[in-house]
Design a protein around this motif. Structure first.
Motif, PDB file in Angstrom:
ATOM      1  N   ASP A  42       0.868  -1.188   0.000  1.00 17.64           N
ATOM      2  CA  ASP A  42       0.000   0.000   0.000  1.00 17.64           C
ATOM      3  C   ASP A  42       0.897   1.228   0.000  1.00 17.64           C
ATOM      4  OD1 ASP A  42      -1.799   2.110   0.545  1.00 17.64           O
ATOM      5  OD2 ASP A  42      -3.210   0.687   1.424  1.00 17.64           O
ATOM      6  N   ASP A  43       1.233   1.703  -1.203  1.00 20.30           N
ATOM      7  CA  ASP A  43       2.200   2.783  -1.338  1.00 20.30           C
ATOM      8  C   ASP A  43       1.698   4.096  -0.750  1.00 20.30           C
ATOM      9  OD1 ASP A  43       4.418   1.526  -2.877  1.00 20.30           O
ATOM     10  OD2 ASP A  43       2.815   1.131  -4.301  1.00 20.30           O
ATOM     11  N   GLU A  44       0.410   4.335  -0.850  1.00 17.97           N
ATOM     12  CA  GLU A  44      -0.115   5.583  -0.278  1.00 17.97           C
ATOM     13  C   GLU A  44       0.032   5.587   1.240  1.00 17.97           C
ATOM     14  OE1 GLU A  44      -4.158   8.335  -0.157  1.00 17.97           O
ATOM     15  OE2 GLU A  44      -3.922   6.823  -1.734  1.00 17.97           O
ATOM     16  N   VAL A  45      -0.268   4.464   1.866  1.00 13.07           N
ATOM     17  CA  VAL A  45      -0.075   4.375   3.326  1.00 13.07           C
ATOM     18  C   VAL A  45       1.404   4.532   3.666  1.00 13.07           C
ATOM     19  CG1 VAL A  45      -0.151   2.792   5.303  1.00 13.07           C
ATOM     20  CG2 VAL A  45      -2.125   2.997   3.785  1.00 13.07           C
ATOM     21  N   GLY A  46       2.288   3.919   2.876  1.00 15.50           N
ATOM     22  CA  GLY A  46       3.722   4.030   3.137  1.00 15.50           C
ATOM     23  C   GLY A  46       4.221   5.458   3.047  1.00 15.50           C
ATOM     24  N   GLY A  95       5.436   5.255  -7.358  1.00 17.07           N
ATOM     25  CA  GLY A  95       5.833   6.644  -7.193  1.00 17.07           C
ATOM     26  C   GLY A  95       4.647   7.554  -6.968  1.00 17.07           C
ATOM     27  N   VAL A  96       3.584   7.336  -7.747  1.00 14.67           N
ATOM     28  CA  VAL A  96       2.376   8.156  -7.614  1.00 14.67           C
ATOM     29  C   VAL A  96       1.726   7.936  -6.253  1.00 14.67           C
ATOM     30  CG1 VAL A  96       0.042   8.502  -8.520  1.00 14.67           C
ATOM     31  CG2 VAL A  96       1.972   8.272 -10.097  1.00 14.67           C
ATOM     32  N   GLY A  97       1.648   6.685  -5.824  1.00 15.47           N
ATOM     33  CA  GLY A  97       1.009   6.374  -4.551  1.00 15.47           C
ATOM     34  C   GLY A  97       1.762   6.946  -3.362  1.00 15.47           C
ATOM     35  N   ARG A  98       3.094   6.845  -3.380  1.00 14.47           N
ATOM     36  CA  ARG A  98       3.884   7.357  -2.256  1.00 14.47           C
ATOM     37  C   ARG A  98       3.787   8.880  -2.158  1.00 14.47           C
ATOM     38  NH1 ARG A  98       8.803   2.995  -3.470  1.00 14.47           N
ATOM     39  NH2 ARG A  98       7.342   1.223  -3.357  1.00 14.47           N
ATOM     40  N   ILE A 157      -6.930  -6.503  -7.057  1.00 13.68           N
ATOM     41  CA  ILE A 157      -5.672  -5.936  -6.568  1.00 13.68           C
ATOM     42  C   ILE A 157      -5.604  -6.162  -5.063  1.00 13.68           C
ATOM     43  CG2 ILE A 157      -4.346  -3.810  -6.300  1.00 13.68           C
ATOM     44  CD1 ILE A 157      -5.812  -2.788  -8.834  1.00 13.68           C
ATOM     45  N   ARG A 158      -4.521  -6.790  -4.631  1.00 14.86           N
ATOM     46  CA  ARG A 158      -4.338  -7.064  -3.203  1.00 14.86           C
ATOM     47  C   ARG A 158      -3.169  -6.241  -2.679  1.00 14.86           C
ATOM     48  NH1 ARG A 158      -4.879 -13.684  -2.857  1.00 14.86           N
ATOM     49  NH2 ARG A 158      -6.877 -13.863  -3.972  1.00 14.86           N
ATOM     50  N   LYS A 159      -3.422  -5.520  -1.605  1.00 15.45           N
ATOM     51  CA  LYS A 159      -2.404  -4.644  -1.034  1.00 15.45           C
ATOM     52  C   LYS A 159      -1.923  -5.203   0.303  1.00 15.45           C
ATOM     53  CE  LYS A 159      -4.201  -0.384  -3.112  1.00 15.45           C
ATOM     54  NZ  LYS A 159      -4.680   1.000  -2.844  1.00 15.45           N
ATOM     55  N   SER A 160      -0.614  -5.147   0.508  1.00 14.85           N
ATOM     56  CA  SER A 160      -0.015  -5.534   1.788  1.00 14.85           C
ATOM     57  C   SER A 160       0.425  -4.277   2.522  1.00 14.85           C
ATOM     58  CB  SER A 160       1.185  -6.464   1.557  1.00 14.85           C
ATOM     59  OG  SER A 160       0.776  -7.671   0.940  1.00 14.85           O
ATOM     60  N   MET A 161       0.296  -4.297   3.831  1.00 16.06           N
ATOM     61  CA  MET A 161       0.516  -3.089   4.613  1.00 16.06           C
ATOM     62  C   MET A 161       1.996  -2.887   4.958  1.00 16.06           C
ATOM     63  SD  MET A 161      -1.348  -0.604   5.523  1.00 16.06           S
ATOM     64  CE  MET A 161      -2.912  -1.423   5.217  1.00 16.06           C
TER      65      MET A 161
END
Length: 340
Positions: free
Chosen positions: A166-170, A198-201, A321-325
């Motif tokens: 989960d790039d946005e959370v990261g 890159g976009v998510g972070r 889509i599966r996201k890992s934390m």
């Protein structure tokens, strides 16, 4: 028991006869695709097979079932630590499920990516795992159109089956950490704008800024590649402004970028961890071993790899889509207290 003579081909029928069991029993005992049987009979068959020098032709048996038990993995480059670690985890997860993984590299050019994908498909792989997906990439769409089993890993196009962090959370965790340490003049060096990571972070970083009521300076939001040299160039731009104001903290969207920023800071006589707070991303093994250990966002690569393999070998009816934390690991580079 004497081993087979040199050059002799030991068959499954030979093993069954020497073990005193039926052909089907010997086959089940030596089948590596599922859980290994611990029964006395199965262990006896495996012992006899080893003594005879039997080697199971898994390729031929897979072809009879219309599969090769092989997966193709496409990465931009193996010189990138994260991509190398990702492939190792994918290889391990594939092996645990009775598959073999082979890798090809493509760089960042879409044409090279397509050629590398075709090379893997020419090897009759049962599916493709792509760590190369661009937001403007046509390859996942073409694979969907052709009905090629595939999954995207670490990056997503938002449509094909994907296993990602989960790039946005990261990104949020990294900048929130710097804000909590009292920083207000924070720069963000993101990954390439053509990558979902890159976009998510960057999106996560912006959310943290918004919560704090901070409008970051545009020149302090830099989109770069994921290499050390990209981080060095960004670091020079951020820290070498002469009399101009420089940031007191930087969030680098991967650890390679952070290493480049450390090199740039050293060039300008700036001490990371004291005069400049720094947070990286991915928590690669080197991060904790630097002279000033690097704070970083840890991504569960093993979990992501297992998810990606499962998306291939047990595909659902609908792409998903599966996201890992991710998890923030604070260390001295951000000014976090030294751990005992």
């Amino acid at each position: 028991m004497e081993p087979a003579a040199s050059g002799a081909s030991v068959t499954l029928r030979d093993v069954a006869a020497a073990s005193g069991v039926s052909l089907s029993t010997a086959s089940r005992a030596l089948d590596e695709r599922g859980p290994v049987s611990r029964s006395a009979a199965a262990q006896h068959v495996r012992k006899i097979a080893e003594e005879l020098g039997y080697r199971r032709n898994s390729f031929a048996s897979s072809l009879r079932r219309g599969e090769t038990r092989t997966l193709g993995v496409l990465v931009p480059r193996l010189s990138d630590t994260v991509m190398a670690l990702m492939f190792e985890e994918l290889e391990r997860a594939a092996s645990d499920r009775g598959y073999f993984a082979m890798v090809a590299t493509s760089g960042d050019d879409p044409e090279d990516e397509r050629r590398a994908a075709e090379t893997l498909l020419d090897r009759n792989v049962d599916g493709l795992i792509l760590a190369t997906a661009r937001l403007d990439d046509d390859l996942p769409r073409l694979l969907r159109k052709r009905g090629v089993t595939h999954a995207l890993v670490l990056r997503t196009d938002g449509v094909s089956p994907s296993a990602i962090g989960d790039d946005e959370v990261g990104g949020y965790l990294a900048v929130r950490h710097l804000l909590d340490l009292g920083h207000r003049h924070i720069a963000v060096v993101t990954g390439p704008s053509f990558t979902s990571s890159g976009v998510g972070r960057l999106a996560g970083a912006r959310r943290a800024f918004d919560e704090a009521g901070i409008n970051p300076r545009q020149e302090w939001l830099i989109a770069a590649g994921y290499g050390i040299e990209n981080g060095f160039t960004a670091g020079e731009a951020l820290l070498g402004g002469g009399s101009g104001k420089r940031p007191t903290a930087v969030f680098a969207a991967n650890d390679n970028i952070a290493l480049g920023i450390i090199a740039a800071a050293h060039r300008f006589g700036i001490t990371v961890g004291k005069e400049l707070a720094l947070v990286g991303y991915n928590d690669t093994p080197l991060s904790a071993r630097l002279s000033t250990p690097l704070s970083s966002v840890r991504v569960p690569l093993a979990q992501i790899a297992g998810t990606a393999i499962d998306l291939i070998v047990n595909p659902g009816k609908e792409p998903h889509i599966r996201k890992s934390m991710p998890t923030l690991i604070p260390r001295e580079s951000s000014g976090a207290p030294r751990r005992a």
